[in-house]
Motif scaffolding. Structure first.
Motif, PDB file in Angstrom:
ATOM      1  N   THR A  23       0.837  -1.193   0.000  1.00 53.07           N
ATOM      2  CA  THR A  23       0.000   0.000   0.000  1.00 53.07           C
ATOM      3  C   THR A  23       0.876   1.248   0.000  1.00 53.07           C
ATOM      4  OG1 THR A  23      -0.197   0.231   2.417  1.00 53.07           O
ATOM      5  CG2 THR A  23      -1.750  -1.263   1.314  1.00 53.07           C
ATOM      6  N   GLY A  24       0.369   2.314  -0.619  1.00 50.32           N
ATOM      7  CA  GLY A  24       1.124   3.558  -0.666  1.00 50.32           C
ATOM      8  C   GLY A  24       2.419   3.405  -1.436  1.00 50.32           C
ATOM      9  N   GLY A  30       7.273   2.927   0.402  1.00 47.85           N
ATOM     10  CA  GLY A  30       6.443   1.994  -0.354  1.00 47.85           C
ATOM     11  C   GLY A  30       6.949   1.781  -1.758  1.00 47.85           C
ATOM     12  N   VAL A  48      -2.744   1.808  -4.670  1.00 41.89           N
ATOM     13  CA  VAL A  48      -2.528   3.258  -4.650  1.00 41.89           C
ATOM     14  C   VAL A  48      -3.835   4.025  -4.818  1.00 41.89           C
ATOM     15  CG1 VAL A  48      -0.206   2.973  -5.577  1.00 41.89           C
ATOM     16  CG2 VAL A  48      -2.108   3.335  -7.147  1.00 41.89           C
ATOM     17  N   ASP A  71      -7.750   3.316  -1.588  1.00 40.75           N
ATOM     18  CA  ASP A  71      -7.664   4.434  -0.651  1.00 40.75           C
ATOM     19  C   ASP A  71      -7.934   3.860   0.725  1.00 40.75           C
ATOM     20  OD1 ASP A  71      -7.874   6.664   0.914  1.00 40.75           O
ATOM     21  OD2 ASP A  71      -9.323   7.705  -0.352  1.00 40.75           O
ATOM     22  N   ALA A  95       1.132   2.452   3.571  1.00 44.83           N
ATOM     23  CA  ALA A  95       0.616   3.805   3.325  1.00 44.83           C
ATOM     24  C   ALA A  95       0.393   4.559   4.640  1.00 44.83           C
ATOM     25  CB  ALA A  95      -0.694   3.740   2.543  1.00 44.83           C
ATOM     26  N   THR A 115      -6.211   6.443   8.201  1.00 47.98           N
ATOM     27  CA  THR A 115      -5.227   6.046   7.184  1.00 47.98           C
ATOM     28  C   THR A 115      -4.182   5.099   7.745  1.00 47.98           C
ATOM     29  OG1 THR A 115      -5.517   8.210   6.136  1.00 47.98           O
ATOM     30  CG2 THR A 115      -3.578   6.928   5.490  1.00 47.98           C
TER      31      THR A 115
END
Length: 294
Positions: A23-24, A30, A48, A71, A95, A115
């Motif tokens: 992720t991210g 990442g 992403v 997200d 992320a 997040t």
């Protein structure tokens, strides 16, 4: 078993035939994690928010790289991603945001806890039935200053402080790591949860706070002290590819874990509190509507 050691570890073992979700993955830790995994034969899913940016990044990588929208601050996006991604060997929960002004996500959660913790909590539990190896939690040395109020994760009853909220969210990462491994062990699962932090690594996250003074100060710190992103990604890569025990936590080996090579590192007493970890897990299940599936 290969044990983390203090020394210049850079040789990520071949990962041919294995599928990773990062992720991210369009910048910073990442990006470097995904790039290195792809270079040693892994199939890598770049999870992403911005698919166009993800495609541009993927075009710079050698190997089997796929871009999928995710997200982690939007639980509907997390569910859609988990439903469509297919079998996965390793999930890297990387992320994150740091020190951002107070805001709420589409689900009504404070941005940093959403997040950095809640979205990844939901993602990991949704993917567990399709994982074959492990979940990697990317934390931060900032967890040591974290103070987590499980009954007020969204800072609704307290005055919001951006960096206190960040530290609390990173403390949540370590508590999640420990409780996930406890549950996996109790369920008799061969899956494992491992963790890592990048120390002081020069990435764009420091410039995303909206605080001009902090951005300027961080720019100076990045130039003087920050490791390049490829070095900062090494603890994550070690936690993702080497044979380390569940609930292992890796970071840079030098003083205060600011920089250096991957080694086992400690965590705060609060991050090792099993009762707090269970309370956070229960609260996270209630907020996300996602439970441990095994």
């Amino acid at each position: 078993m290969n044990k983390a050691r203090t020394g210049p570890w850079t040789r990520v073992p071949e990962q041919r035939g294995r599928r990773f979700v990062v992720t991210g993955a369009t910048s910073g830790i990442g990006l470097e994690t995904a790039r290195r995994l792809a270079s040693v034969g892994a199939e890598v899913v770049l999870a992403v928010r911005d698919e166009a940016k993800g495609e541009a990044v993927a075009a710079t990588m050698a190997g089997a790289v796929e871009v999928r929208r995710l997200d982690v601050a939007d639980l509907s996006s997390v569910r859609d991603f988990a439903a469509g991604v297919g079998p996965v060997d390793v999930l890297v929960n990387n992320a994150g945001v740091m020190g951002v002004p107070y805001a709420r996500t589409v689900d009504g959660f404070e941005t940093q806890i959403a997040t950095n913790h809640l979205g990844h909590f939901a993602l990991a539990n949704l993917l567990l039935p399709r994982l074959t190896d492990r979940v990697v939690v990317v934390g931060s040395a900032s967890h040591r200053s974290g103070d987590l109020d499980v009954d007020d994760l969204g800072w609704e009853r307290r005055g919001y402080r951006a960096y206190a909220a960040y530290a609390a969210s990173k403390l949540a990462n370590l508590l999640f790591l420990a409780e996930l491994q406890r549950r996996l062990t109790a369920a008799g699962s061969t899956l494992r949860a491992t963790g890592a932090h990048p120390g002081y690594t020069a990435t764009a996250i420091q410039a995303g706070t909206g605080n001009r003074a902090f951005t300027r100060l961080s720019g100076v710190g990045n130039r003087l002290l920050g490791m390049p992103a490829w070095r900062g990604a090494l603890p994550t890569l070690y936690a993702a590819t080497m044979d380390v025990a569940g609930n292992s936590y890796l970071g840079p080996h030098r003083a205060r874990e600011l920089n250096g090579w991957p080694t086992m590192v400690g965590r705060s007493r609060t991050a090792s509190d099993p009762d707090l970890a269970r309370l956070l897990w229960t609260r996270s299940e209630s907020l996300t509507g996602v439970s441990f599936p095994l």
